[in-house]
Design a protein around this motif. Structure first.
Motif, PDB file in Angstrom:
ATOM      1  N   ALA A   1       4.915  10.334 -18.402  1.00 19.98           N
ATOM      2  CA  ALA A   1       5.323   8.989 -18.797  1.00 19.98           C
ATOM      3  C   ALA A   1       4.129   8.205 -19.341  1.00 19.98           C
ATOM      4  CB  ALA A   1       5.942   8.252 -17.623  1.00 19.98           C
ATOM      5  N   GLU A   2       4.389   7.464 -20.386  1.00 16.96           N
ATOM      6  CA  GLU A   2       3.375   6.635 -21.019  1.00 16.96           C
ATOM      7  C   GLU A   2       3.166   5.371 -20.185  1.00 16.96           C
ATOM      8  OE1 GLU A   2       2.939   4.452 -25.396  1.00 16.96           O
ATOM      9  OE2 GLU A   2       4.497   5.950 -25.036  1.00 16.96           O
ATOM     10  N   PRO A   3       1.915   4.944 -19.959  1.00 20.61           N
ATOM     11  CA  PRO A   3       1.698   3.715 -19.188  1.00 20.61           C
ATOM     12  C   PRO A   3       2.386   2.534 -19.868  1.00 20.61           C
ATOM     13  CG  PRO A   3      -0.359   4.917 -19.493  1.00 20.61           C
ATOM     14  CD  PRO A   3       0.659   5.576 -20.367  1.00 20.61           C
ATOM     15  N   PRO A   4       3.080   1.685 -19.104  1.00 25.78           N
ATOM     16  CA  PRO A   4       3.801   0.576 -19.736  1.00 25.78           C
ATOM     17  C   PRO A   4       2.855  -0.427 -20.369  1.00 25.78           C
ATOM     18  CG  PRO A   4       3.849   0.373 -17.346  1.00 25.78           C
ATOM     19  CD  PRO A   4       3.272   1.718 -17.651  1.00 25.78           C
ATOM     20  N   ALA A   5       3.242  -0.878 -21.559  1.00 24.37           N
ATOM     21  CA  ALA A   5       2.459  -1.898 -22.256  1.00 24.37           C
ATOM     22  C   ALA A   5       3.022  -3.284 -22.015  1.00 24.37           C
ATOM     23  CB  ALA A   5       2.452  -1.604 -23.756  1.00 24.37           C
ATOM     24  N   ARG A   6       4.259  -3.352 -21.522  1.00 23.43           N
ATOM     25  CA  ARG A   6       4.897  -4.641 -21.287  1.00 23.43           C
ATOM     26  C   ARG A   6       5.957  -4.496 -20.205  1.00 23.43           C
ATOM     27  NH1 ARG A   6       9.504  -5.786 -25.119  1.00 23.43           N
ATOM     28  NH2 ARG A   6      10.259  -3.763 -25.817  1.00 23.43           N
ATOM     29  N   CYS A   7       6.508  -5.622 -19.775  1.00 18.65           N
ATOM     30  CA  CYS A   7       7.479  -5.629 -18.677  1.00 18.65           C
ATOM     31  C   CYS A   7       8.587  -6.627 -18.988  1.00 18.65           C
ATOM     32  CB  CYS A   7       6.771  -6.006 -17.374  1.00 18.65           C
ATOM     33  SG  CYS A   7       7.884  -6.211 -15.947  1.00 18.65           S
TER      34      CYS A   7
ATOM     35  N   PHE B   1      12.405   8.778 -17.191  1.00 17.04           N
ATOM     36  CA  PHE B   1      13.225   9.729 -17.938  1.00 17.04           C
ATOM     37  C   PHE B   1      12.320  10.661 -18.756  1.00 17.04           C
ATOM     38  CE2 PHE B   1      15.065   5.518 -17.472  1.00 17.04           C
ATOM     39  CZ  PHE B   1      16.217   5.798 -16.750  1.00 17.04           C
ATOM     40  N   PRO B   2      11.872  11.757 -18.129  1.00 22.21           N
ATOM     41  CA  PRO B   2      10.974  12.675 -18.833  1.00 22.21           C
ATOM     42  C   PRO B   2      11.620  13.222 -20.102  1.00 22.21           C
ATOM     43  CG  PRO B   2      11.034  13.158 -16.482  1.00 22.21           C
ATOM     44  CD  PRO B   2      12.139  12.187 -16.750  1.00 22.21           C
ATOM     45  N   LEU B   3      10.856  13.246 -21.166  1.00 20.82           N
ATOM     46  CA  LEU B   3      11.389  13.673 -22.453  1.00 20.82           C
ATOM     47  C   LEU B   3      11.960  15.084 -22.390  1.00 20.82           C
ATOM     48  CD1 LEU B   3      11.816  12.895 -25.410  1.00 20.82           C
ATOM     49  CD2 LEU B   3       9.511  13.763 -25.898  1.00 20.82           C
ATOM     50  N   GLN B   4      11.302  15.980 -21.671  1.00 18.71           N
ATOM     51  CA  GLN B   4      11.775  17.352 -21.595  1.00 18.71           C
ATOM     52  C   GLN B   4      13.142  17.433 -20.926  1.00 18.71           C
ATOM     53  OE1 GLN B   4      10.458  19.976 -23.161  1.00 18.71           O
ATOM     54  NE2 GLN B   4      12.308  21.056 -22.478  1.00 18.71           N
ATOM     55  N   LYS B   5      13.337  16.660 -19.868  1.00 19.86           N
ATOM     56  CA  LYS B   5      14.639  16.647 -19.188  1.00 19.86           C
ATOM     57  C   LYS B   5      15.719  16.075 -20.100  1.00 19.86           C
ATOM     58  CE  LYS B   5      15.273  16.077 -14.840  1.00 19.86           C
ATOM     59  NZ  LYS B   5      15.363  15.640 -13.420  1.00 19.86           N
ATOM     60  N   LEU B   6      15.379  15.052 -20.856  1.00 23.40           N
ATOM     61  CA  LEU B   6      16.352  14.459 -21.770  1.00 23.40           C
ATOM     62  C   LEU B   6      16.752  15.444 -22.871  1.00 23.40           C
ATOM     63  CD1 LEU B   6      14.758  10.908 -22.131  1.00 23.40           C
ATOM     64  CD2 LEU B   6      16.810  11.497 -20.834  1.00 23.40           C
ATOM     65  N   LYS B   7      15.786  16.223 -23.339  1.00 20.42           N
ATOM     66  CA  LYS B   7      16.080  17.198 -24.391  1.00 20.42           C
ATOM     67  C   LYS B   7      16.973  18.326 -23.896  1.00 20.42           C
ATOM     68  CE  LYS B   7      11.997  16.458 -27.320  1.00 20.42           C
ATOM     69  NZ  LYS B   7      10.745  17.061 -27.847  1.00 20.42           N
ATOM     70  N   GLU B   8      16.999  18.534 -22.585  1.00 16.37           N
ATOM     71  CA  GLU B   8      17.842  19.578 -22.009  1.00 16.37           C
ATOM     72  C   GLU B   8      19.307  19.162 -21.873  1.00 16.37           C
ATOM     73  OE1 GLU B   8      15.918  20.516 -18.371  1.00 16.37           O
ATOM     74  OE2 GLU B   8      14.187  21.481 -19.323  1.00 16.37           O
TER      75      GLU B   8
ATOM     76  N   PRO C   1       5.612   7.752 -12.027  1.00 16.20           N
ATOM     77  CA  PRO C   1       5.916   8.172 -13.402  1.00 16.20           C
ATOM     78  C   PRO C   1       4.681   8.517 -14.224  1.00 16.20           C
ATOM     79  CG  PRO C   1       7.167   6.208 -12.817  1.00 16.20           C
ATOM     80  CD  PRO C   1       6.182   6.434 -11.716  1.00 16.20           C
ATOM     81  N   LEU C   2       3.565   7.858 -13.922  1.00 12.71           N
ATOM     82  CA  LEU C   2       2.339   8.072 -14.706  1.00 12.71           C
ATOM     83  C   LEU C   2       1.648   9.367 -14.324  1.00 12.71           C
ATOM     84  CD1 LEU C   2       0.888   4.458 -14.671  1.00 12.71           C
ATOM     85  CD2 LEU C   2       2.578   5.485 -16.197  1.00 12.71           C
ATOM     86  N   SER C   3       2.029   9.953 -13.182  1.00 18.03           N
ATOM     87  CA  SER C   3       1.428  11.232 -12.794  1.00 18.03           C
ATOM     88  C   SER C   3       2.011  12.379 -13.619  1.00 18.03           C
ATOM     89  CB  SER C   3       1.667  11.491 -11.301  1.00 18.03           C
ATOM     90  OG  SER C   3       3.054  11.627 -11.037  1.00 18.03           O
TER      91      SER C   3
ATOM     92  N   ALA D   1       0.835  -1.206   0.000  1.00 19.71           N
ATOM     93  CA  ALA D   1       0.000   0.000   0.000  1.00 19.71           C
ATOM     94  C   ALA D   1       0.865   1.250   0.000  1.00 19.71           C
ATOM     95  CB  ALA D   1      -0.930  -0.012   1.215  1.00 19.71           C
ATOM     96  N   ALA D   2       1.976   1.212   0.761  1.00 19.25           N
ATOM     97  CA  ALA D   2       2.871   2.367   0.807  1.00 19.25           C
ATOM     98  C   ALA D   2       3.656   2.527  -0.489  1.00 19.25           C
ATOM     99  CB  ALA D   2       3.842   2.215   1.979  1.00 19.25           C
ATOM    100  N   SER D   3       3.859   1.420  -1.201  1.00 18.37           N
ATOM    101  CA  SER D   3       4.664   1.454  -2.421  1.00 18.37           C
ATOM    102  C   SER D   3       3.840   1.767  -3.670  1.00 18.37           C
ATOM    103  CB  SER D   3       5.363   0.100  -2.630  1.00 18.37           C
ATOM    104  OG  SER D   3       6.195  -0.212  -1.545  1.00 18.37           O
ATOM    105  N   ALA D   4       2.547   1.511  -3.618  1.00 16.92           N
ATOM    106  CA  ALA D   4       1.720   1.629  -4.817  1.00 16.92           C
ATOM    107  C   ALA D   4       1.775   3.027  -5.415  1.00 16.92           C
ATOM    108  CB  ALA D   4       0.272   1.242  -4.497  1.00 16.92           C
ATOM    109  N   GLY D   5       1.738   4.042  -4.559  1.00 15.49           N
ATOM    110  CA  GLY D   5       1.816   5.410  -5.069  1.00 15.49           C
ATOM    111  C   GLY D   5       3.149   5.705  -5.728  1.00 15.49           C
ATOM    112  N   VAL D   6       4.229   5.105  -5.184  1.00 14.67           N
ATOM    113  CA  VAL D   6       5.563   5.331  -5.750  1.00 14.67           C
ATOM    114  C   VAL D   6       5.658   4.725  -7.146  1.00 14.67           C
ATOM    115  CG1 VAL D   6       8.033   4.878  -5.458  1.00 14.67           C
ATOM    116  CG2 VAL D   6       6.622   5.457  -3.475  1.00 14.67           C
ATOM    117  N   VAL D   7       5.142   3.509  -7.307  1.00 17.74           N
ATOM    118  CA  VAL D   7       5.267   2.858  -8.605  1.00 17.74           C
ATOM    119  C   VAL D   7       4.383   3.534  -9.665  1.00 17.74           C
ATOM    120  CG1 VAL D   7       5.892   0.661  -7.565  1.00 17.74           C
ATOM    121  CG2 VAL D   7       3.501   1.101  -8.102  1.00 17.74           C
ATOM    122  N   ARG D   8       3.390   4.299  -9.212  1.00 17.13           N
ATOM    123  CA  ARG D   8       2.557   5.036 -10.165  1.00 17.13           C
ATOM    124  C   ARG D   8       3.069   6.455 -10.404  1.00 17.13           C
ATOM    125  NH1 ARG D   8      -1.908   2.713 -11.922  1.00 17.13           N
ATOM    126  NH2 ARG D   8      -2.525   4.712 -12.810  1.00 17.13           N
TER     127      ARG D   8
END
Length: 273
Positions: free
Chosen positions: A63-69, A226-233, A58-60, A49-56
Motif C-alpha cells: 500500500a502506498e503511504p496516504p498523502a491525504r485524509c 485493497f492490495p492490487l494483486q488481490k483485486l486483479k484476481e 497496510p504500509l507493511s 500504542a496498541a493501535s499504532a501497529g494496526v494502522v501502519r
C-alpha cells in the motif's frame, strides 16, 4: 437626546458583539482543551500504542503511504466524549502516517459553528458539501476515516472509486466489512450494498485492539486496504457493473442524502453515532 440614545444603543451593541466574540473564543478554547485531554487519555491508556501497529499494517505491504485524509461522520465532538476520542485518535493517526492537517478534510452535517472553528484552529479543512461518501481519490493515496458510519457511505465510496487502480490507493478506518457481511443476509448485502459485497474477496482487514475504556468508541472498527494483486484476481464480471447505488429498496438507510440536508429534513448526522 434622541441622538444620544442611539449612540448609547450602538455602544451597547458593540459591547454585545465583543462579549459574544469573547464567549465564542472561550468555548472554542474549552473544546480544544477537552480534545487535548482526550489525546492524553489515548496515550496514557496504552490504546494508541496498541493501535499504532494496526494502522501502519497496510504500509507493511504494497500500500502506498496516504498523502491525504477524508473524515466522515465524526459527530458533535464538543459535547460527546466518544466523538472527541475519535477525533483525538484521528489526529494521532495523521501524525503517525505523516499526513499534514491541511491535507485532511472533514464533513458531518452535525458540526456546529464552534466545532468548525475548532477544526480550523487545528489546521483541518471542512468539505464544502455533503458528498454522500462519493469522494474520488483522484490518483492520490487517501486515508478514509469513517468510524461508526452507515453502510451506504462505505458502499458509495467504493462505487465512486470502482477500479483496481483507485481502490488500491485507499485505506479505510471504519466499520468492519467482515462484521457487515456476518450481520446482513447475503441477499440484502448484495442488493443494497453490492460494492461492499463485491470487494470482500479483495480486502485485507485488521481489527483495532479491544480496550475496556474504548469499547463503545471503537467497537467493530477495522483498518481495511485493497492490495492490487488481490483485486486483479477478482473475476472480470466484478468490474463490469458500475451503476450508481440508489437504495430504493433499502428500509434502514443510514445516510443523510444531499436533498434531505438542503430541505431541512432528516436527522442532523450522517453517522450512526
Amino acid at each position: 437626546m434622541a441622538a444620544g440614545g442611539w449612540r448609547a444603543a450602538r455602544r451597547r451593541r458593540r459591547r454585545g458583539r465583543e462579549e459574544e466574540e469573547e464567549e465564542e473564543e472561550e468555548e472554542e478554547g474549552a473544546v480544544l482543551r477537552r480534545l487535548r485531554e482526550a489525546r492524553a487519555d489515548l496515550l496514557s491508556s496504552g490504546f494508541w500504542a496498541a493501535s499504532a501497529g494496526v494502522v501502519r499494517a497496510p504500509l507493511s505491504g504494497s500500500a502506498e503511504p496516504p498523502a491525504r485524509c477524508v473524515c466522515y461522520g465524526l459527530g458533535r465532538f464538543s459535547g460527546c466524549p466518544v466523538a472527541r476520542a475519535q477525533l483525538a485518535f484521528l489526529l494521532l493517526l495523521l501524525e503517525e502516517l505523516g499526513v499534514p492537517p491541511g491535507r485532511c478534510s472533514l464533513f458531518d452535517p452535525a458540526f456546529s459553528a464552534r466545532e468548525a472553528a475548532a477544526l480550523g484552529h487545528l489546521g483541518l479543512r471542512l468539505l464544502p458539501e455533503n458528498e454522500e461518501g462519493k469522494h474520488d481519490v483522484e490518483g492520490s493515496a487517501t486515508l478514509f476515516y469513517m468510524v461508526h458510519c452507515g453502510k451506504a457511505l462505505y458502499n458509495n465510496l467504493l462505487w465512486r472509486n470502482w477500479s483496481a487502480g483507485a481502490l488500491a490507493r485507499m485505506v479505510i478506518v471504519g466499520n468492519s466489512f467482515k462484521g457487515i457481511e456476518e450481520r446482513l443476509l447475503s441477499r440484502i448485502l448484495e442488493r443494497d450494498y453490492s460494492y461492499i459485497a463485491k470487494v470482500l474477496k479483495g480486502t485485507e482487514e485488521v481489527a483495532l485492539p479491544a480496550h475496556p475504556r474504548y469499547l463503545d468508541t471503537f467497537n467493530d472498527t477495522s483498518v481495511h486496504w485493497f492490495p492490487l494483486q488481490k483485486l486483479k484476481e477478482l473475476s472480470p464480471e466484478v468490474w463490469d457493473f458500475t451503476e450508481e447505488p440508489t437504495y430504493q429498496d433499502c428500509e434502514d438507510l443510514e445516510i443523510i442524502r444531499r436533498e434531505e440536508r438542503a430541505g431541512g429534513h432528516g436527522p442532523a448526522a450522517a453517522a450512526e453515532s
